[in-house]
Every structure is written in C-alpha cells, then in structure tokens.
Design a protein around this motif. Structure first.
Motif, PDB file in Angstrom:
ATOM      1  N   ALA A 106     112.679  69.737 101.284  1.00  0.00           N
ATOM      2  CA  ALA A 106     112.622  71.159 100.935  1.00  0.00           C
ATOM      3  C   ALA A 106     111.585  71.451  99.864  1.00  0.00           C
ATOM      4  O   ALA A 106     111.155  72.601  99.713  1.00  0.00           O
ATOM      5  N   VAL A 107     111.152  70.435  99.111  1.00  0.00           N
ATOM      6  CA  VAL A 107     110.251  70.681  97.979  1.00  0.00           C
ATOM      7  C   VAL A 107     109.009  69.798  98.027  1.00  0.00           C
ATOM      8  O   VAL A 107     108.327  69.637  97.023  1.00  0.00           O
ATOM      9  N   ALA A 108     108.704  69.221  99.178  1.00  0.00           N
ATOM     10  CA  ALA A 108     107.550  68.316  99.261  1.00  0.00           C
ATOM     11  C   ALA A 108     107.053  68.226 100.697  1.00  0.00           C
ATOM     12  O   ALA A 108     107.682  68.743 101.636  1.00  0.00           O
ATOM     13  N   HIS A 109     105.915  67.562 100.871  1.00  0.00           N
ATOM     14  CA  HIS A 109     105.413  67.190 102.186  1.00  0.00           C
ATOM     15  C   HIS A 109     105.902  65.769 102.467  1.00  0.00           C
ATOM     16  O   HIS A 109     105.615  64.849 101.695  1.00  0.00           O
ATOM     17  N   ILE A 127     107.241  66.778 107.890  1.00  0.00           N
ATOM     18  CA  ILE A 127     107.950  67.993 107.459  1.00  0.00           C
ATOM     19  C   ILE A 127     107.292  68.507 106.191  1.00  0.00           C
ATOM     20  O   ILE A 127     106.975  67.733 105.284  1.00  0.00           O
ATOM     21  N   GLU A 128     107.128  69.811 106.116  1.00  0.00           N
ATOM     22  CA  GLU A 128     106.570  70.440 104.925  1.00  0.00           C
ATOM     23  C   GLU A 128     107.488  71.582 104.493  1.00  0.00           C
ATOM     24  O   GLU A 128     107.631  72.573 105.219  1.00  0.00           O
ATOM     25  N   GLY A 129     108.121  71.435 103.341  1.00  0.00           N
ATOM     26  CA  GLY A 129     109.000  72.482 102.831  1.00  0.00           C
ATOM     27  C   GLY A 129     110.112  72.833 103.788  1.00  0.00           C
ATOM     28  O   GLY A 129     110.352  74.018 104.059  1.00  0.00           O
ATOM     29  N   SER A 130     110.781  71.843 104.343  1.00  0.00           N
ATOM     30  CA  SER A 130     111.890  71.977 105.304  1.00  0.00           C
ATOM     31  C   SER A 130     111.432  72.426 106.694  1.00  0.00           C
ATOM     32  O   SER A 130     112.253  72.569 107.601  1.00  0.00           O
ATOM     33  N   GLU A 131     110.163  72.648 106.888  1.00  0.00           N
ATOM     34  CA  GLU A 131     109.656  73.097 108.189  1.00  0.00           C
ATOM     35  C   GLU A 131     109.095  71.911 108.962  1.00  0.00           C
ATOM     36  O   GLU A 131     108.192  71.213 108.494  1.00  0.00           O
ATOM     37  N   MET A 132     109.682  71.685 110.152  1.00  0.00           N
ATOM     38  CA  MET A 132     109.248  70.589 111.002  1.00  0.00           C
ATOM     39  C   MET A 132     107.847  70.863 111.554  1.00  0.00           C
ATOM     40  O   MET A 132     107.599  71.861 112.209  1.00  0.00           O
ATOM     41  N   LYS A 133     106.905  69.960 111.278  1.00  0.00           N
ATOM     42  CA  LYS A 133     105.528  70.106 111.744  1.00  0.00           C
ATOM     43  C   LYS A 133     105.225  69.233 112.962  1.00  0.00           C
ATOM     44  O   LYS A 133     104.448  69.620 113.837  1.00  0.00           O
ATOM     45  N   ASP A 134     105.850  68.050 113.009  1.00  0.00           N
ATOM     46  CA  ASP A 134     105.534  67.157 114.118  1.00  0.00           C
ATOM     47  C   ASP A 134     106.586  66.068 114.227  1.00  0.00           C
ATOM     48  O   ASP A 134     107.122  65.603 113.220  1.00  0.00           O
ATOM     49  N   VAL A 148     106.395  60.710 100.330  1.00  0.00           N
ATOM     50  CA  VAL A 148     106.655  62.045  99.786  1.00  0.00           C
ATOM     51  C   VAL A 148     105.415  62.464  99.002  1.00  0.00           C
ATOM     52  O   VAL A 148     105.063  61.841  97.990  1.00  0.00           O
ATOM     53  N   LYS A 149     104.759  63.534  99.480  1.00  0.00           N
ATOM     54  CA  LYS A 149     103.489  63.963  98.877  1.00  0.00           C
ATOM     55  C   LYS A 149     103.633  65.358  98.275  1.00  0.00           C
ATOM     56  O   LYS A 149     104.418  66.182  98.755  1.00  0.00           O
ATOM     57  N   ASN A 150     102.849  65.606  97.236  1.00  0.00           N
ATOM     58  CA  ASN A 150     102.769  66.931  96.620  1.00  0.00           C
ATOM     59  C   ASN A 150     104.152  67.479  96.255  1.00  0.00           C
ATOM     60  O   ASN A 150     104.545  68.568  96.691  1.00  0.00           O
ATOM     61  N   LEU A 151     104.866  66.728  95.477  1.00  0.00           N
ATOM     62  CA  LEU A 151     106.219  67.124  95.075  1.00  0.00           C
ATOM     63  C   LEU A 151     106.193  68.465  94.347  1.00  0.00           C
ATOM     64  O   LEU A 151     105.337  68.696  93.491  1.00  0.00           O
ATOM     65  N   PHE A 152     107.135  69.321  94.688  1.00  0.00           N
ATOM     66  CA  PHE A 152     107.279  70.669  94.108  1.00  0.00           C
ATOM     67  C   PHE A 152     106.059  71.554  94.391  1.00  0.00           C
ATOM     68  O   PHE A 152     105.733  72.430  93.605  1.00  0.00           O
TER      69      PHE A 152
END
Length: 614
Positions: A106-109, A127-134, A148-152
């Motif tokens: 929910a808070v990271a890539h 997943i990016e911010g709870s959104e399924m990308k692939d 886990v990338k780009n936290l917050f």
C-alpha cells in the motif's frame, strides 16, 4: 440532515492500516525476514539501498508460493497460518495476521518473484500502491524474492519524517539482529549500498552471538539452562565484568519470537544486584519456551509485546535460574573459608606459648565524676560537614594517675561541644559538598546550592562546542592502542560520529569486522577510561537520536559531556568545587544543563525565616 458517514476507499483504508505495521524501513525488513523464516529458508539475503528508502530486498531459498498463493498474499487478512479462532492460541510461527505484504504494497512499489521447489517456472507480481500492475510467469530460483522500492512514495509526509540514513540503517540492523540471533541455523547476508556488510554462516547459538556482537563476548558468555514441564529457559548471560553502560545487549525470545518485557527484565536486573556498578546494565540472550496456550501475542501490531497467563511464575523461575547460574560459575561474591585463613597454627614455633589477653584499666576512673579532660584534637577529612575524632590524642592510662579515659558516650557529648566551640572554621567555610551531590556556597544574602553533575555537564558541553567552532584538536597519543569490538549497529554509529570525535581529540581507526583501534584521546581523558567513555557516548548518542532531533555536532558534544562529567556520589575537594563554580559562571548559560535541567537553586534569608516561622 443528510447522511455523512461513508466507507473509506480501499486505497486510503490500506494506507491507514499500513501505518500500524510499516512505521519505517526497519518494519519492512522485520516482516519480510519473518516470512522467509516461516517459509523454511536456510539461506537469506538482505539487500539495502539508501537505508531502505530506495530498496529493501529479501531473497530466500524457502518453500516458495504457487501463482494463486502469490496473488492472495497481497490481500488484507490473507494468511496460511489460521483456519479458526482457536488457532490464535496455538501460534508457533512468526507472521499470522495476513497484513504484512498488503500493508507494504500500500505504501511502496513491490516486485515479487517466487517459485515452488518442483515447478519449472515461477510467478512474478508487480504492485504499486496496492494497485496490481502485472502478474506473469517468470524464470527464477526456487524460493522467494521480494523487492520493496520507493517506500512511502505516496505518503510524502511519512517519508519526510524518516531520520538520517545512518539512524534508519541502525534500526534495520537491530531488527535483523533480533531474527538472526534466535535462528543460528540459518545463513544470513546483508548487502548495504552494494557492499557486503554482514555475513553469518550457520553456527551454534554462542558463535552467532559472537559474530553479531564482537569477539569480546568470547570469554564473557555463560550458558543458562533450566527445564520443567511448563517452561524451558536457555541461552546465555554476560558475566558481571562484561556489563556495559548501554542497553543494547539485552534480548528476550519467547517461542523464538523477540519480545520486550520490562517485568522479566527486572527479574534479570535483580539477579545481578550488587554484582555490577550503578549505571551499568547486564547483558543477556535468553530464550523461553512455553506452551503457546499460556501466552497472548496478538496484542500489538508488531507482535513484540506479549501477555503470560502467570507472569509471576515466569519471573521467579527466570530470576532463580540466573542466580543459580551465577553461583555455579562463581560469579557471585562468596566467603571462602579455605582461602581466607587469619592464622596458620602449623607455622607457629614449637616452643611458642600464647599469652592470655589483658585489659588495661584505670583504677582512678570514677564514672560519677565529670572531670574536664584535655581538649582532644580533631582531624578534618574530605567531607567539610564531618569532623573525625582522633583517638591518638586521648590521655593514656599509663601516663599518670590523674588521667581519665572518657567512656564512649562522654566522648560523643564532649566532641559535639568542642565542635561548636572550637571548630567554627569548618562550619563557616564558604563552600562545602552536601551528600556528595550538591555544592553549597554562601552569597551575600542567600545560600546557593549547585547540582555538581548538571553544572559539569554544562561546562564540558560548552567547552566541546567551542572546540568544534575553533577547530582546535589536541590529541594525546596512547602508549598502547586499545582495540574495541562492537555490534554492527554500534559500529555504524561510531563510523557516523568518527569525524566529530576526531575534532574533539579521539583518534579512532576502523579495523574491519566491527572492530576499532583507539590511537589517541583528548588530553583530559585517561587511557583506562576510554572504553567506558565511548560506551557512554554511544548510549547517550542513541538516546538523543530517539528523543531529540539534534545537530550531529551538538549531539556528540552533549553525549561526551554526559559521559565524562562528574557524577552524583563523587567526592570533591574545595579547590575542585571552586573551579566548578568559576567555570560555570564563565559559561554562556549557567542556570540550566544542556538537557534543560536546573543547575542552581538560591535560598534567601527570607525563605529561611519563613521555614522556621511556619
């Protein structure tokens, strides 16, 4: 009035829930390492970039997941550990709530790659911010890799509240230590910004402690072991001579889960009573195994706080176990009658005839008379409020028949009379020490009371800040360089402070493997105090990072001032007290310590009158 209550959108609800689990990068490390342990991994790699802001990746060789399980693992409250409510009271694994991956996503890539041992292809999920990308098949090794990338990235306010890289990395190391300690059978590796910083092969528990906290623990660890039907206690305690001024070496594990429990810590503290100096803390690495039904671990999102059904029983058992271990290993003070011989009969000459003891009496002494004896002499000691009686100046019974030996009661009465009449100079002293804590001096119309420790902290603090401003470094080279070993987190702190410590006069060289060599110290510090002073700096520096957001120069100066200042209970000469007063009133701020504590209190004559007339 229209309805105003509505359901939150899923992405906002997920961010709020994530705040309970993901407080900082270390929280992500904890959850991901625990998942790897639960998956049965025997080899785990932790990769960190920019203290977790840019990347936190955990690679394990555990069981892996199917494509369906991989997708379901990111749903809230999705878990493989619970099937019914009763399972909450029989938990033997680390993660069980089903919140970790959902909160992190929910808070990271997040990029997940996982494969079962027998499958040819694995699964990749982005997943990016709870959104399924692939979600797609991929070629990968057996086990699981989570990056886990780009936290917050979507909560900039939370990201801005993160502290410096060194502080956040220390928190990561602390979470890592808690898991690596209790799983010595697992191999761990940490890569920090592209460099390998920690390498732990599978080993015994004691070797794992030494690998994490330094070779200095080699001779300071004592095993404890106690087993009953209801509880099993094992692990190691640090010998009293290994007690330190920092609390870092204190670990409790219950059913292989790290916990914080002040009540059980008190049980350990009490067992070490009178064995370690005040201001020092015992070290321990204690594992407790109990029936899962007798504890509740579901009382805090981080699962570091638990409840026992019978805490008093655990407390007493733990305290007794440590006391027994200290006694068996001769670490407690004992009275050895075989060694403490006051005389040896075998060494007496054969013709030696012992003489019967005699008592010299004065036949002329009359207890009902009150003759005025010669004035006894008194000796002034280091305490201005105390005057010692010198028995050498009492008249001896063998001198003449008119001499008198005063009984103890008469000596006390006569002493007090003579102090009042003839020893006014001691009570009229312009400065004296009260209870080895306060300096008391006279002003024109009042009495000034000074907290000696707070005053000295202020003096040293301003002196060290002045060194920073003037860049005046005076280093006293040590005759024999000292080698100091620290844990990985403490070593990172020393690296962070090393430039500032050098500017204050410390020449500390990194030697690798969390080891440092002290080649020089400030001229006003003795070589024998270096280890204690640096330990104190570490403890104070860490506490200041937690409680105050201080500039690094200020933090190091404050930490060194608190470590080297005069403490309560330390005797001072009149010259030392006068120097403290002179230097205190030469400071820019003389009424409060660097931490805001009041230094001086003035008691006026009017206040004294009111006290006596009340």
């Amino acid at each position: 009035m229209s309805d105003i209550i509505q359901l939150l959108p899923d992405h906002i609800a997920n961010q709020i829930a994530a705040g309970e689990v993901v407080q900082r990068p270390a929280s992500v490390v904890k959850e991901m390492l625990e998942n790897a342990i639960d998956a049965g991994a025997t080899k785990i790699e932790l990769i960190i970039k920019d203290a977790g802001r840019t990347l936190i990746q955990v690679i394990d060789n555990g069981a892996g997941m199917s494509a369906t399980d991989a997708r379901m693992s990111f749903e809230r409250h999705a878990t493989s550990k619970l099937r019914k409510a009763e399972d909450l009271f029989a938990i033997c694994t680390m993660g069980f709530r089903g919140e970790a991956l959902a909160s992190i996503a929910a808070v990271a890539h997040v990029e997940l790659k996982t494969k079962l041992q027998d499958d040819e292809l694995g699964t990749q999920i982005i997943i990016e911010g709870s959104e399924m990308k692939d979600q797609s098949p991929c070629a990968c090794a057996s086990g699981t890799s989570i990056a886990v990338k780009n936290l917050f990235f979507n909560i900039p306010a939370r990201r801005n509240f993160l502290k410096s890289d060194s502080v956040e990395y220390n928190h990561i190391l602390e979470e890592f230590n808690r898991i690596a300690l209790i799983h010595p059978e697992v191999a761990f590796t940490i890569y920090n910004n592209g460099k390998q910083s920690v390498l732990l092969p599978p080993s015994a528990y004691k070797l794992r402690i030494i690998a994490l906290f330094g070779n200095s623990f080699q001779s300071k660890l004592v095993a404890i072991e106690e087993n009953t039907q209801s509880i099993h206690i094992s692990g190691y305690i640090v010998t009293p001579n290994g007690a330190r001024r920092t609390r870092g070496d204190q670990y409790f594990f219950v059913n292989k889960r790290f916990i914080k429990h002040p009540y059980l810590h008190h049980a350990v503290d009490k067992a070490f009573t009178e064995l370690i100096p005040q201001g020092y803390f015992p070290g321990y690495f204690i594992s407790i195994e109990v029936d899962p039904k007798t504890i509740d671990i579901n009382i805090h999102p981080t699962k570091t706080e638990i409840k026992f059904t019978d805490e008093k029983l655990i407390y007493g058992f733990l305290n007794s176990c440590i006391r027994k271990t200290l006694g068996i290993n001769s670490l407690t003070p004992t009275l050895d009658f075989n060694q403490e011989q006051y005389f040896n009969v075998d060494q007496m000459p054969k013709d030696y005839i012992p003489k019967a003891p005699t008592l010299n009496l004065n036949p002329n002494y009359n207890p009902f008379s009150n003759p005025k004896p010669d004035k006894p002499e008194y000796r002034h000691n280091s305490d201005p409020m105390r005057i010692d009686f010198n028995p050498d100046f009492l008249p001896d019974a063998s001198m003449n028949g008119d001499s008198q030996i005063l009984p103890p009661t008469e000596i006390s009465i006569q002493s007090s009379l003579n102090i009042t009449a003839d020893s006014e100079k001691y009570f009229d002293a312009s400065i004296f020490q009260l209870n080895k804590t306060y300096i008391v001096t006279k002003l024109k119309t009042s009495i000034l009371v000074i907290d000696q420790q707070a005053a000295h902290e202020r003096i040293l603090f301003e002196k060290y800040l002045l060194r920073f401003e003037n860049s005046t470094t005076i280093i006293q080279q040590t005759l024999f360089p000292q080698t100091l070993n620290y844990s990985a987190s403490e070593a990172e702190l020393i690296k962070e402070m090393n430039t500032e410590l050098f500017r204050l006069g410390f020449d500390i060289q990194e030697f690798g493997n969390n080891t440092f060599i002290v080649n020089g110290t400030p001229a006003d510090i003795e070589d024998g105090e270096v280890k204690n002073i640096i330990d104190g700096i570490l403890e104070n520096f860490k506490n200041n990072l937690i409680t105050q957001r201080l500039d690094k120069d200020v933090n190091v100066a404050l930490s060194l001032a608190k470590s080297t200042s005069i403490k309560q209970g330390q005797s001072l000469t009149e010259i030392e007290m006068q120097n403290i007063i002179d230097e205190l009133y030469a400071c820019q701020i003389s009424d409060t310590s660097p931490t805001g504590k009041k230094i001086t209190v003035a008691i006026t004559e009017d206040q004294l009158k009111r006290l006596f007339n009340s």
